[in-house]
Design a protein around this motif. Structure first.
Motif, short mmCIF file in Angstrom:
data_model
loop_
_atom_site.label_atom_id
_atom_site.label_comp_id
_atom_site.label_asym_id
_atom_site.label_seq_id
_atom_site.Cartn_x
_atom_site.Cartn_y
_atom_site.Cartn_z
N THR A 93 0.81 -1.22 0.00
CA THR A 93 0.00 0.00 0.00
C THR A 93 0.85 1.27 0.00
N GLU A 114 -7.55 -1.29 -10.38
CA GLU A 114 -8.93 -1.53 -9.95
C GLU A 114 -9.43 -2.90 -10.44
N LEU A 117 -7.81 -5.60 -8.36
CA LEU A 117 -8.44 -5.70 -7.03
C LEU A 117 -9.80 -6.39 -7.11
N ARG A 118 -10.57 -6.09 -8.15
CA ARG A 118 -11.86 -6.76 -8.34
C ARG A 118 -11.65 -8.27 -8.49
N ASP A 119 -10.67 -8.65 -9.29
CA ASP A 119 -10.38 -10.08 -9.51
C ASP A 119 -9.94 -10.75 -8.21
N LEU A 120 -9.12 -10.06 -7.42
CA LEU A 120 -8.62 -10.63 -6.18
C LEU A 120 -9.75 -10.83 -5.16
N LYS A 121 -10.76 -9.96 -5.18
CA LYS A 121 -11.88 -10.06 -4.26
C LYS A 121 -12.76 -11.26 -4.58
N GLN A 122 -12.80 -11.68 -5.83
CA GLN A 122 -13.69 -12.77 -6.25
C GLN A 122 -13.13 -14.13 -5.93
#
Length: 122
Positions: A93, A114, A117-122
């Motif tokens: 970070t 972005e 990060l979306r892919d990592l959350k899934q």
């Protein structure tokens, strides 16, 4: 990999990661021309990489064929980790914040982060 490789050695490694095995002459022909290196310079760098156990060679007649022993992805991961550890206490970070604060992130970079990060959350 324990030993660091220099910027010059890295240029040789990029050639070998792209295609291998190659002879010293073939490596010299593929190193970016702006470096202006002779075949002897490339042979010296290959010798250093051999001594560090980062590449290997095999005899083919009167010449040697060189190939990497270190996978590019592993090298990049190790160097990235060292950079984060040394400059940002091992945290991602602060690195991203530093780049963002210095206007080093383009709109494209931000969109890619972005999406990641979306892919990592899934």
């Amino acid at each position: 990999m324990t030993e660091r490789i220099s910027d010059a050695e890295h240029a040789v490694m990029e050639v070998l990661w792209e295609e291998s095995p190659l002879t010293a002459q073939e490596v010299a022909e593929r190193v970016p021309a702006e470096r202006g290196w002779s075949a002897n310079t490339v042979k010296t760098l290959l010798g250093r990489l051999l001594a560090k156990n980062i590449i290997a060679h095999q005899e083919e007649g009167r010449r040697y064929l060189y190939r990497p022993l270190v996978v590019r992805g592993d090298y990049v991961a190790g160097e990235s980790r060292k950079l984060m550890d040394r400059l940002f206490g091992g945290k991602l970070t602060p690195l991203v914040a530093h780049l963002a604060e210095r206007d080093q992130l383009t709109d494209q970079d931000i969109a890619e982060i972005e999406a990641l990060l979306r892919d990592l959350k899934q």
